[in-house]
Design a protein around this motif. Structure first.
Motif, PDB file in Angstrom:
ATOM      1  N   SER A 497       0.806  -1.221   0.000  1.00 49.36           N
ATOM      2  CA  SER A 497       0.000   0.000   0.000  1.00 49.36           C
ATOM      3  C   SER A 497       0.836   1.266   0.000  1.00 49.36           C
ATOM      4  CB  SER A 497      -0.932   0.005   1.219  1.00 49.36           C
ATOM      5  OG  SER A 497      -0.186  -0.003   2.434  1.00 49.36           O
ATOM      6  N   HIS A 498       2.064   1.213   0.544  1.00 56.52           N
ATOM      7  CA  HIS A 498       2.895   2.417   0.581  1.00 56.52           C
ATOM      8  C   HIS A 498       3.507   2.739  -0.774  1.00 56.52           C
ATOM      9  CE1 HIS A 498       3.658   3.939   4.863  1.00 56.52           C
ATOM     10  NE2 HIS A 498       2.479   3.351   4.817  1.00 56.52           N
ATOM     11  N   HIS A 501      -0.183   3.989  -2.890  1.00 55.92           N
ATOM     12  CA  HIS A 501      -0.731   5.330  -2.676  1.00 55.92           C
ATOM     13  C   HIS A 501      -0.037   6.388  -3.529  1.00 55.92           C
ATOM     14  CE1 HIS A 501       1.954   6.658   1.031  1.00 55.92           C
ATOM     15  NE2 HIS A 501       2.671   6.278   0.006  1.00 55.92           N
ATOM     16  N   LEU A 568       9.015   0.085  -3.425  1.00 53.40           N
ATOM     17  CA  LEU A 568       9.581   0.843  -2.311  1.00 53.40           C
ATOM     18  C   LEU A 568      11.099   0.757  -2.338  1.00 53.40           C
ATOM     19  CD1 LEU A 568       7.457   0.228   0.919  1.00 53.40           C
ATOM     20  CD2 LEU A 568       7.648   2.298  -0.439  1.00 53.40           C
ATOM     21  N   THR A 571      11.952   1.658   3.870  1.00 53.49           N
ATOM     22  CA  THR A 571      10.804   1.504   4.755  1.00 53.49           C
ATOM     23  C   THR A 571      10.970   2.430   5.938  1.00 53.49           C
ATOM     24  OG1 THR A 571      11.858  -0.323   5.954  1.00 53.49           O
ATOM     25  CG2 THR A 571      10.393  -0.905   4.137  1.00 53.49           C
ATOM     26  N   ASP A 602      10.072   5.815   1.098  1.00 58.13           N
ATOM     27  CA  ASP A 602       8.827   5.558   1.815  1.00 58.13           C
ATOM     28  C   ASP A 602       8.333   6.803   2.537  1.00 58.13           C
ATOM     29  OD1 ASP A 602       6.681   4.150   2.785  1.00 58.13           O
ATOM     30  OD2 ASP A 602       7.809   3.044   4.305  1.00 58.13           O
ATOM     31  N   THR A 603       7.011   6.887   2.689  1.00 59.72           N
ATOM     32  CA  THR A 603       6.408   7.970   3.470  1.00 59.72           C
ATOM     33  C   THR A 603       6.368   7.563   4.936  1.00 59.72           C
ATOM     34  OG1 THR A 603       4.250   7.051   2.918  1.00 59.72           O
ATOM     35  CG2 THR A 603       5.012   8.906   1.619  1.00 59.72           C
ATOM     36  N   ARG A 605       5.328   7.354   9.016  1.00 62.50           N
ATOM     37  CA  ARG A 605       4.123   7.124   9.809  1.00 62.50           C
ATOM     38  C   ARG A 605       3.890   8.323  10.717  1.00 62.50           C
ATOM     39  NH1 ARG A 605       5.793   2.885   6.637  1.00 62.50           N
ATOM     40  NH2 ARG A 605       4.574   1.019   7.027  1.00 62.50           N
ATOM     41  N   TYR A 673      -2.958  13.278   4.657  1.00 60.69           N
ATOM     42  CA  TYR A 673      -2.998  11.844   4.958  1.00 60.69           C
ATOM     43  C   TYR A 673      -4.431  11.348   5.092  1.00 60.69           C
ATOM     44  CZ  TYR A 673       2.018  11.937   5.860  1.00 60.69           C
ATOM     45  OH  TYR A 673       3.372  12.058   5.722  1.00 60.69           O
ATOM     46  N   SER A 677      -0.545   6.920   7.816  1.00 60.22           N
ATOM     47  CA  SER A 677       0.670   6.729   7.026  1.00 60.22           C
ATOM     48  C   SER A 677       0.452   6.754   5.522  1.00 60.22           C
ATOM     49  CB  SER A 677       1.329   5.385   7.405  1.00 60.22           C
ATOM     50  OG  SER A 677       0.512   4.296   7.030  1.00 60.22           O
ATOM     51  N   HIS A 678      -0.794   6.807   5.065  1.00 60.87           N
ATOM     52  CA  HIS A 678      -1.063   6.815   3.626  1.00 60.87           C
ATOM     53  C   HIS A 678      -1.529   8.202   3.187  1.00 60.87           C
ATOM     54  CE1 HIS A 678      -1.457   2.520   4.747  1.00 60.87           C
ATOM     55  NE2 HIS A 678      -0.861   2.331   3.580  1.00 60.87           N
TER      56      HIS A 678
END
Length: 704
Positions: A497-498, A501, A568, A571, A602-603, A605, A673, A677-678
Motif C-alpha cells: 500500500s505504501h 498510494h 519501495l 521503509t 517511503d512515506t 508514519r 494523509y 501513514s497513507h
C-alpha cells in the motif's frame, strides 16, 4: 461466549435417550443427564480473565475466549447428541434456534444500540461508516469476516480500536451454533445407516472436524496470523475439541486419585495462559492448546469428592455469580474500555480508571442479566417458531437500518471525493507547501474529513489489489488494467500500500507521457526475497502468502515485460528509515533479467490518524503535524550504500510532504494523509509535477 444459563446441565427435556436406541451404547455417560457445576465457575473465571486482560493486559490475550469456545462445544455437543440419539437423528430446530434467540439476542441488541449511539456522540465522523458496517455485521453474526475484509486485525484496546471488535468471537460462536446440528445429525444418521453404535461414529466425526480445523489453523497461523485469529475455520477446532471432551466423558472413567491434581493443573493452565503466552500473536495455532487444554483437564477431573478440589473452588458462589453475568459482562466491557480511552485521550487505562471501568461493566452486566435476560427466559417457550421469526425480523430490521444509515454516509463521501478530484486554484496542495502557513488560507480543506479515509488510489475500486487475507490465492497474480496497453514504455508498480498510494501521481505523469502504467500489488506485502532481515529484527517478517505472491510476481516478469519496476526503496518506522536486505536481493534478481528498478522513498508514519485528529482539532491543523526528524533521517537510507545494483534509481518526494522542519496534516488546503501513514489521492495528484521532475533526472530513458 456461550450464553446457556443452565450451562452446568447439558440436557434437553425428554426421556432417557438410551431407551429405544440399541446403537447408542447403554453405558455411555454422555447419554445420562448430569449436573456439572464446575463448568459454570470455569465460565466465570474465563470472563474475569478476559475483562482483566482487556483492561490491564496491554494487548495480551487471556485465553478466556478460547475457553468459552471450548465450553460451547462441550455443551452443545452433549445437548444435540442426546436429542439426535433419542429421535433417531432429528433435531427440534425450532426449539433449538428459539433457545439461542432468547439467550443471545436481547442483551446483544441492547449493547449494540448503546454502542452505536455512543459512537455517534464520541467517535469522529471519519469512523461512522465503519461503525455502521460493524453494527450490521455484529447483528448478522459475521463481524469476524467484516474485520478481515476491512483489514482490521485483532488489536489491543485503544482510542482508535473498534468498539465492536469483541463481537468477532460471538460471530464465530453463532456460526458454530448453525453448523453443529448438521454435523451431529449427519453422524447419528450415518451410524444408523451403517448399523454402528452412535457414540464411536459421533466421536470419530467430531474428532475429524477437530483435526482438520486444527491443521488448518496451524497452516493459516503461519501464512497470515491476523486472519487466522478471526477465521471461523481456524477457530472451529476449539469448540469441536470441547465436543470431543464431552463425548469421552473422562470424569466418569478416571481414578479419583488423578482428578484432584488434574483439576488444579487445568485451572492453572487457564489462569496463566495470558501471562505465559502472547495469545494475540500465537492463537489460534497450536499454542491455544494451553488454555483449551486447561479446560479439558478441568472437565476430565470433574467431581473430585474433595473439599480441596478445583471443582469445589469453581463451584463457589463468587465464580457462579460471575458466570451468571458472563455474557452481558463480555458484551459491555469492551465498548466501555474503548470509549473511556476516546474520552480521556489516554493510550491505556491506569489502575483507578481501569477499576472504574470494570465496576461500571459489572454493574451494567448485573442489571442486564437481572432486568432483561432473566425476564426474557423465565417463561416457557410454547411457540418456538414465533420466537425464531420475531428474532429474525428484529435482526433484519436492525441490519437494514444500519445499512441504510451507512449507505447514506457512503454516498455523501463519494460526492465529497468527486468534488476533491476536480482541479481548483483554491486547493494547490504540495505546490503551496513551502509558503507561509503551509499554503493554507483558511478555507475548508479537501477532501471532506469524513471522506478522507476513503480518498485512496482508484485501483482499489477495480478489485485488482489482492487483499492480505487472501491466502489461498496468494500465488495467483492479479494485474490491474494498464493505462495505455499500446504504449512504448510499460512500468509495473508493486510492493504494498505504501507504493500504491503513489499511483494517483504516477497516473498523471503516465497520461502526460503516454506510458503504460500497470499495477500489480498485494496489500501488506513488500517486494522482497525475505532472507530473514526484513527490514530489521524488530519488524514482522512477511507471511508465507506474501512470499508466495512475490514468487508469482517474479515468475511473470517475462509476460509483463516492463521497462521498469516501481517499488519501495526504503521503509519507515517511528524514528528510523531502513533498506531491507531482502529489497536489495530482489533488485539484483531484476538486474539479472535486465529490468530497471525505481525505488520510491517511503512515506513516514504519523503519530496519529490524521483525519480523526483534524476532526478533534477543528481550525488547528498544526495540532496534527509531525516534526520531520521524527519520521525521516537527514539523509535517505539508500544514499552512500555500496551494495546496490546498477539498475536501481531512487525517487525522493519527501520535500513535497514536509518542510525542512515539519510534516503538516494539511497543506495548500488539501488534507495530506488518509490515515496515519497513507497519503490521500487528492494530495498525491498535486505531487505529479515533482514526480515528473524527479523521473526526468533519474530515469531519462523513459522520456522521448
Amino acid at each position: 461466549m456461550s450464553t446457556t444459563t443452565d450451562a452446568a446441565r447439558t440436557d434437553l427435556p425428554g426421556n432417557d435417550p438410551r431407551r429405544d436406541d440399541p446403537a447408542a451404547g447403554s453405558a455411555h455417560p454422555l447419554l445420562t443427564n448430569r449436573h456439572r457445576p464446575e463448568l459454570h465457575g470455569l465460565r466465570g473465571l474465563a470472563i474475569a480473565l478476559v475483562v482483566l486482560f482487556h483492561v490491564f493486559g496491554d494487548g495480551r490475550v487471556s485465553g478466556g475466549i478460547d475457553v468459552f469456545l471450548a465450553i460451547s462445544g462441550f455443551l452443545f455437543t452433549g445437548m444435540l447428541a442426546r436429542e439426535a440419539v433419542r429421535t433417531g437423528g432429528g433435531i427440534d430446530l425450532a426449539r433449538y434456534l428459539g433457545r439461542i434467540v432468547r439467550r443471545l439476542l436481547p442483551a446483544a441488541l441492547l449493547v449494540l444500540a448503546a454502542t452505536w449511539a455512543a459512537g455517534r456522540l464520541l467517535l469522529p465522523e471519519t469512523r461512522w461508516v465503519q461503525l455502521g458496517r460493524e453494527v450490521r455485521a455484529s447483528l448478522t453474526y459475521v463481524e469476524n469476516w467484516e474485520l478481515i475484509s476491512s483489514q482490521l486485525g485483532y488489536g489491543a484496546a485503544g482510542a482508535s480500536t473498534s468498539p465492536l471488535q469483541h463481537f468477532w468471537s460471538m460471530s464465530v460462536q453463532g456460526q458454530f451454533y448453525l453448523v453443529w446440528p448438521v454435523v451431529v445429525v449427519l453422524c447419528v444418521v450415518a451410524a444408523r445407516r451403517l448399523r454402528r453404535p452412535v457414540w464411536p461414529v459421533l466421536l470419530g466425526g467430531i474428532a475429524l472436524v477437530t483435526a482438520v480445523s486444527f491443521g488448518y489453523a496451524a497452516w493459516l497461523h503461519a501464512a497470515d496470523q491476523q486472519v487466522a485469529y478471526l477465521h471461523t475455520g481456524a477457530r472451529l477446532w476449539e469448540p469441536a475439541l470441547g465436543g470431543v471432551v464431552a463425548l469421552l466423558a473422562f470424569d466418569t472413567r478416571l481414578p479419583r486419585s488423578w482428578r484432584l491434581p488434574l483439576g488444579w493443573v487445568g485451572v492453572g493452565l487457564v489462569a496463566t495462559s495470558g501471562v505465559v503466552l502472547d495469545g494475540g500473536a500465537l492463537f489460534p495455532g497450536p499454542a491455544a492448546l494451553w488454555p483449551v487444554g486447561g479446560f479439558a483437564l478441568v472437565m476430565m477431573a470433574g467431581s473430585t469428592g474433595s473439599g480441596w478440589g478445583a471443582d469445589r473452588w469453581l463451584s463457589g458462589r463468587l465464580l457462579a455469580w460471575v458466570g451468571d453475568i458472563a455474557y452481558p459482562l463480555f458484551l459491555w466491557h469492551w465498548p466501555i474500555v474503548v470509549y473511556t480511552l476516546v474520552v480521556t485521550g489516554q493510550d491505556r487505562l491506569g489502575l483507578t480508571a481501569g477499576a472504574l471501568v470494570i465496576a461500571a461493566s459489572v454493574l451494567l452486566a448485573h442489571l442486564t442479566h437481572t432486568l432483561l435476560e432473566r425476564r426474557v427466559t423465565a417463561s416457557p417457550m410454547r411457540r418456538p417458531w414465533l420466537v425464531v421469526g420475531v428474532g429474525a425480523l428484529v435482526l433484519a430490521l436492525g441490519a437494514a437500518l444500519a445499512s441504510g444509515w451507512t449507505g447514506t454516509l457512503v454516498r455523501e463521501r463519494e460526492t465529497a471525493l468527486a468534488r476533491a478530484a476536480q482541479d481548483s486554484p483554491d486547493h494547490p496542495g504540495s505546490a503551496a507547501l513551502h509558503e507561509p502557513g503551509f499554503g493554507n488560507t483558511g478555507i475548508t480543506p479537501v477532501p471532506d474529513l469524513a471522506a478522507a479515509p476513503q480518498d485512496n488510489a482508484d485501483v482499489y475500486d477495480q478489485g485488482c489489489i489482492q487483499s492480505h487475507e487472501d491466502t489461498e490465492a496468494a500465488s495467483e497474480l492479479l494485474v490491474c488494467p494498464g493505462t495505455d496497453p499500446g504504449a512504448e514504455h510499460t512500468l509495473v508498480l508493486t510492493g504494498g500500500s505504501h507504493v500504491v498510494h503513489f499511483v494517483p501521481a504516477w497516473q498523471v505523469v503516465a497520461r502526460e507521457q503516454g506510458w503504460n502504467l500497470v499495477v500489480a500489488s498485494r496489500s501488506g506485502c513488500h517486494l522482497t526475497t525475505n532472507p530473514g532481515d526484513y527490514p530489521s529484527e524488530t519488524d514482522a517478517t512477511p507471511t508465507q502468502s506474501c512470499r508466495d505472491w512475490n514468487d508469482a510476481f517474479l515468475e511473470q516478469m517475462e509476460e509483463l515485460d516492463p521497462d521498469a519496476v516501481v517499488t519501495l526503496g526504503s521503509t519507515t518506522q517511528p524514528g528510523s528509515e531502513q533498506v531491507s536486505r531482502g529489497f536489495v536481493e530482489v533488485w539484483r534478481e531484476l538486474d539479472e533479467r535486465g529490468i530497471d528498478v525505481i525505488g520510491m522513498r517511503d512515506t513516514a508514519r504519523m503519530p496519529l490518524h490524521v483525519p480523526d485528529c483534524l476532526t478533534e482539532h477543528p481550525g488547528d491543523p498544526q495540532a496534527c503535524a509531525m516534526p520531520r526528524a521524527q519520521g525521516y533521517q537527514d539523509v535517505a537510507p539508500y544514499l552512500g550504500r555500496d551494495d546496490l545494483p546498477d539498475n536501481v534509481s531512487f525517487v525522493d518526494l519527501v520535500d513535497e510532504l514536509c518542510t525542512d522542519t515539519t510534516c503538516p496534516a494539511v497543506a495548500g488546503n488539501v488534507v495530506v494523509y488518509s490515515d496515519h501513514s497513507h497519503v490521500t489521492a487528492t494530495y498525491m495528484r498535486t505531487l505529479a509535477p515533482a514526480l515528473d521532475a524527479e523521473l526526468r533526472r533519474v530515469a531519462p530513458q523513459l522520456y522521448r
